[in-house]
Design a protein around this motif. Structure first.
Motif, PDB file in Angstrom:
ATOM      1  N   MET A   1       0.841  -1.192   0.000  1.00 28.02           N
ATOM      2  CA  MET A   1       0.000   0.000   0.000  1.00 28.02           C
ATOM      3  C   MET A   1       0.871   1.235   0.000  1.00 28.02           C
ATOM      4  SD  MET A   1      -2.900   1.138   2.739  1.00 28.02           S
ATOM      5  CE  MET A   1      -4.042  -0.025   2.021  1.00 28.02           C
ATOM      6  N   THR A   2       0.557   2.203  -0.847  1.00 27.76           N
ATOM      7  CA  THR A   2       1.298   3.451  -0.922  1.00 27.76           C
ATOM      8  C   THR A   2       0.472   4.571  -0.313  1.00 27.76           C
ATOM      9  OG1 THR A   2       0.402   3.919  -3.115  1.00 27.76           O
ATOM     10  CG2 THR A   2       2.480   2.700  -3.014  1.00 27.76           C
ATOM     11  N   GLY A   3       1.160   5.622   0.179  1.00 27.87           N
ATOM     12  CA  GLY A   3       0.456   6.737   0.775  1.00 27.87           C
ATOM     13  C   GLY A   3      -0.019   6.422   2.177  1.00 27.87           C
ATOM     14  N   LEU A  52     -10.433   4.549   4.900  1.00 28.00           N
ATOM     15  CA  LEU A  52     -10.222   3.136   4.597  1.00 28.00           C
ATOM     16  C   LEU A  52     -10.498   2.293   5.833  1.00 28.00           C
ATOM     17  CD1 LEU A  52      -9.332   0.845   2.744  1.00 28.00           C
ATOM     18  CD2 LEU A  52      -6.963   1.320   3.407  1.00 28.00           C
ATOM     19  N   VAL A  53     -10.177   2.853   7.008  1.00 32.97           N
ATOM     20  CA  VAL A  53     -10.374   2.143   8.279  1.00 32.97           C
ATOM     21  C   VAL A  53     -11.208   3.007   9.209  1.00 32.97           C
ATOM     22  CG1 VAL A  53      -9.250   1.097  10.288  1.00 32.97           C
ATOM     23  CG2 VAL A  53      -8.167   0.936   8.031  1.00 32.97           C
ATOM     24  N   LEU A  54     -12.210   2.396   9.833  1.00 29.08           N
ATOM     25  CA  LEU A  54     -13.031   3.078  10.828  1.00 29.08           C
ATOM     26  C   LEU A  54     -12.817   2.419  12.186  1.00 29.08           C
ATOM     27  CD1 LEU A  54     -15.328   5.110  11.562  1.00 29.08           C
ATOM     28  CD2 LEU A  54     -16.937   3.224  11.099  1.00 29.08           C
ATOM     29  N   LEU A  55     -12.361   3.197  13.172  1.00 29.53           N
ATOM     30  CA  LEU A  55     -12.296   2.722  14.549  1.00 29.53           C
ATOM     31  C   LEU A  55     -13.667   2.959  15.169  1.00 29.53           C
ATOM     32  CD1 LEU A  55      -8.837   4.111  15.765  1.00 29.53           C
ATOM     33  CD2 LEU A  55      -9.361   1.871  14.809  1.00 29.53           C
ATOM     34  N   LEU A  56     -14.319   1.901  15.615  1.00 28.89           N
ATOM     35  CA  LEU A  56     -15.718   1.985  16.045  1.00 28.89           C
ATOM     36  C   LEU A  56     -15.893   1.494  17.472  1.00 28.89           C
ATOM     37  CD1 LEU A  56     -18.716   2.495  15.124  1.00 28.89           C
ATOM     38  CD2 LEU A  56     -18.788   0.044  14.560  1.00 28.89           C
ATOM     39  N   ASP A  57     -16.385   2.378  18.329  1.00 29.78           N
ATOM     40  CA  ASP A  57     -16.716   2.001  19.703  1.00 29.78           C
ATOM     41  C   ASP A  57     -18.019   1.193  19.703  1.00 29.78           C
ATOM     42  OD1 ASP A  57     -16.836   1.933  22.501  1.00 29.78           O
ATOM     43  OD2 ASP A  57     -17.969   3.794  22.580  1.00 29.78           O
ATOM     44  N   VAL A  58     -18.106   0.200  20.556  1.00 32.25           N
ATOM     45  CA  VAL A  58     -19.299  -0.645  20.613  1.00 32.25           C
ATOM     46  C   VAL A  58     -20.460   0.059  21.314  1.00 32.25           C
ATOM     47  CG1 VAL A  58     -20.264  -2.728  21.646  1.00 32.25           C
ATOM     48  CG2 VAL A  58     -18.078  -2.838  20.475  1.00 32.25           C
ATOM     49  N   SER A  59     -20.158   0.786  22.383  1.00 35.02           N
ATOM     50  CA  SER A  59     -21.219   1.311  23.254  1.00 35.02           C
ATOM     51  C   SER A  59     -21.502   2.790  23.021  1.00 35.02           C
ATOM     52  CB  SER A  59     -20.829   1.074  24.719  1.00 35.02           C
ATOM     53  OG  SER A  59     -20.603  -0.291  24.959  1.00 35.02           O
ATOM     54  N   MET A  60     -21.700   3.182  21.785  1.00 32.31           N
ATOM     55  CA  MET A  60     -22.049   4.563  21.464  1.00 32.31           C
ATOM     56  C   MET A  60     -23.565   4.741  21.443  1.00 32.31           C
ATOM     57  SD  MET A  60     -19.562   5.859  18.422  1.00 32.31           S
ATOM     58  CE  MET A  60     -20.356   4.749  17.233  1.00 32.31           C
ATOM     59  N   HIS A 120      -3.033  -3.904   9.779  1.00 32.47           N
ATOM     60  CA  HIS A 120      -3.459  -5.231   9.331  1.00 32.47           C
ATOM     61  C   HIS A 120      -4.767  -5.134   8.548  1.00 32.47           C
ATOM     62  CE1 HIS A 120      -5.425  -9.199   9.671  1.00 32.47           C
ATOM     63  NE2 HIS A 120      -4.192  -9.683   9.673  1.00 32.47           N
ATOM     64  N   ALA A 121      -5.715  -4.379   9.095  1.00 30.50           N
ATOM     65  CA  ALA A 121      -7.014  -4.234   8.432  1.00 30.50           C
ATOM     66  C   ALA A 121      -6.873  -3.587   7.065  1.00 30.50           C
ATOM     67  CB  ALA A 121      -7.953  -3.406   9.304  1.00 30.50           C
ATOM     68  N   ALA A 122      -5.962  -2.626   6.949  1.00 28.68           N
ATOM     69  CA  ALA A 122      -5.802  -1.883   5.701  1.00 28.68           C
ATOM     70  C   ALA A 122      -5.136  -2.700   4.608  1.00 28.68           C
ATOM     71  CB  ALA A 122      -4.998  -0.605   5.949  1.00 28.68           C
ATOM     72  N   THR A 123      -4.454  -3.767   4.981  1.00 25.64           N
ATOM     73  CA  THR A 123      -3.654  -4.500   3.998  1.00 25.64           C
ATOM     74  C   THR A 123      -4.115  -5.930   3.750  1.00 25.64           C
ATOM     75  OG1 THR A 123      -2.080  -5.080   5.766  1.00 25.64           O
ATOM     76  CG2 THR A 123      -1.588  -3.139   4.442  1.00 25.64           C
ATOM     77  N   THR A 124      -5.187  -6.369   4.424  1.00 27.32           N
ATOM     78  CA  THR A 124      -5.655  -7.737   4.205  1.00 27.32           C
ATOM     79  C   THR A 124      -7.159  -7.808   4.388  1.00 27.32           C
ATOM     80  OG1 THR A 124      -5.477 -10.048   4.935  1.00 27.32           O
ATOM     81  CG2 THR A 124      -5.259  -8.366   6.617  1.00 27.32           C
ATOM     82  N   ASP A 125      -7.786  -8.783   3.739  1.00 27.60           N
ATOM     83  CA  ASP A 125      -9.227  -8.999   3.890  1.00 27.60           C
ATOM     84  C   ASP A 125      -9.552  -9.907   5.067  1.00 27.60           C
ATOM     85  OD1 ASP A 125      -9.937  -7.449   1.689  1.00 27.60           O
ATOM     86  OD2 ASP A 125      -9.666  -9.113   0.291  1.00 27.60           O
ATOM     87  N   SER A 126      -8.533 -10.566   5.625  1.00 29.46           N
ATOM     88  CA  SER A 126      -8.775 -11.517   6.704  1.00 29.46           C
ATOM     89  C   SER A 126      -8.909 -10.801   8.032  1.00 29.46           C
ATOM     90  CB  SER A 126      -7.617 -12.526   6.791  1.00 29.46           C
ATOM     91  OG  SER A 126      -7.466 -13.219   5.579  1.00 29.46           O
ATOM     92  N   PRO A 127      -9.878 -11.188   8.857  1.00 27.01           N
ATOM     93  CA  PRO A 127     -10.009 -10.545  10.171  1.00 27.01           C
ATOM     94  C   PRO A 127      -8.847 -10.910  11.064  1.00 27.01           C
ATOM     95  CG  PRO A 127     -11.453 -12.441  10.030  1.00 27.01           C
ATOM     96  CD  PRO A 127     -10.878 -12.247   8.656  1.00 27.01           C
ATOM     97  N   GLN A 128      -8.498 -10.010  11.968  1.00 25.62           N
ATOM     98  CA  GLN A 128      -7.416 -10.247  12.908  1.00 25.62           C
ATOM     99  C   GLN A 128      -7.992 -10.867  14.157  1.00 25.62           C
ATOM    100  OE1 GLN A 128      -5.423  -6.753  14.454  1.00 25.62           O
ATOM    101  NE2 GLN A 128      -3.483  -7.837  14.582  1.00 25.62           N
ATOM    102  N   ILE A 129      -7.605 -12.110  14.445  1.00 24.57           N
ATOM    103  CA  ILE A 129      -8.097 -12.804  15.636  1.00 24.57           C
ATOM    104  C   ILE A 129      -7.093 -12.606  16.758  1.00 24.57           C
ATOM    105  CG2 ILE A 129      -8.873 -14.997  16.569  1.00 24.57           C
ATOM    106  CD1 ILE A 129     -10.503 -13.973  14.187  1.00 24.57           C
ATOM    107  N   PRO A 130      -7.492 -11.979  17.877  1.00 21.74           N
ATOM    108  CA  PRO A 130      -6.562 -11.735  18.969  1.00 21.74           C
ATOM    109  C   PRO A 130      -6.004 -13.033  19.530  1.00 21.74           C
ATOM    110  CG  PRO A 130      -8.600 -10.503  19.270  1.00 21.74           C
ATOM    111  CD  PRO A 130      -8.831 -11.465  18.156  1.00 21.74           C
ATOM    112  N   PRO A 131      -4.783 -12.984  20.134  1.00 22.71           N
ATOM    113  CA  PRO A 131      -4.190 -14.186  20.729  1.00 22.71           C
ATOM    114  C   PRO A 131      -5.130 -14.836  21.712  1.00 22.71           C
ATOM    115  CG  PRO A 131      -2.620 -12.376  20.708  1.00 22.71           C
ATOM    116  CD  PRO A 131      -3.943 -11.806  20.282  1.00 22.71           C
ATOM    117  N   GLY A 132      -5.292 -16.155  21.589  1.00 24.48           N
ATOM    118  CA  GLY A 132      -6.170 -16.890  22.480  1.00 24.48           C
ATOM    119  C   GLY A 132      -7.616 -16.893  22.049  1.00 24.48           C
ATOM    120  N   ALA A 133      -7.956 -16.096  21.048  1.00 24.65           N
ATOM    121  CA  ALA A 133      -9.359 -16.002  20.653  1.00 24.65           C
ATOM    122  C   ALA A 133      -9.829 -17.231  19.914  1.00 24.65           C
ATOM    123  CB  ALA A 133      -9.570 -14.775  19.777  1.00 24.65           C
TER     124      ALA A 133
END
Length: 208
Positions: A1-3, A52-60, A120-133
């Protein structure tokens, strides 16, 4: 990804949101293009600023996070949503990842994890699964439901699944219905697709 990666922030806590703006502003790879404090504002942010990426709070205030994710993804299909929340909830995590989120982070995560999730989100279509998830995702389904789902993914009919597992066809249907409910799926194919996205099933197990 550039820019630089354009990022939107949707959170109803001003101090936390301002902290994120300051954090991301220190990284030359990222650029904050808009902020919102409720679900309606998040929709307007995406419509007007096209991050390209939205940081979204759950409890808004406003609509539930799952509905907001669905709406912004319909509006901008290539949008990546990184969920930020105070809730360490495996079921909520599974629900939001299945709804289309690219990552699920608690607000207690270090700042480096937030930046890493955005990149990670900006460069891949796969969701990021946190460690242990992965273990938590597996626990979402019972052992029998998982066995049924694996056979569904191999295109077995309900009758064939019943014969394979030595259970009644009606029991298979009940398990399949429970799987759909737990994954938020609308069909057998959708259940397999969402289970694969969540890492419950290996990618090669997917139906056509």
């Amino acid at each position: 990804m550039t820019g630089r990666i354009d990022v939107g922030i949707a959170d109803d806590h001003d101090l936390f949101r301002e902290g994120l703006v300051a954090l991301l502003g220190r990284d030359s790879r990222l650029r904050v293009v808009g902020q919102a404090s409720d679900s309606h504002g998040a929709l307007e942010l995406v419509r007007a600023r096209h991050p390209l990426v939205l940081l979204l709070d759950v409890s808004m205030p406003g609509d539930p996070a799952r509905m907001t994710i669905a709406r912004v993804k319909r509006m901008q299909p290539d949008l990546r949503v990184v969920v930020l929340t105070m809730h360490q909830d495996v079921r909520l995590q599974s629900e939001l990842l299945a709804a289309g989120a690219s990552a699920y982070l608690t607000k207690t995560a270090p700042s480096s994890d937030v930046v890493a999730a955005i990149l990670h989100a900006a460069t891949t279509d796969s969701p990021q699964i946190p460690p242990g998830a992965e273990e938590g995702h597996s626990d979402l389904l019972s052992e029998r439901e998982y066995a049924v789902l694996r056979l569904i993914a191999q295109a077995y009919s309900n009758k064939e699944i019943g014969a394979e597992l030595s259970i009644a066809e009606g029991t298979v249907k009940r398990h399949a219905n429970n799987i759909n409910i737990k994954l938020g799926a609308t069909s057998r194919i959708d259940a397999v697709r969402k289970a694969t996205r969540l890492g419950i099933l290996p990618s090669q197990a997917t139906l056509g």
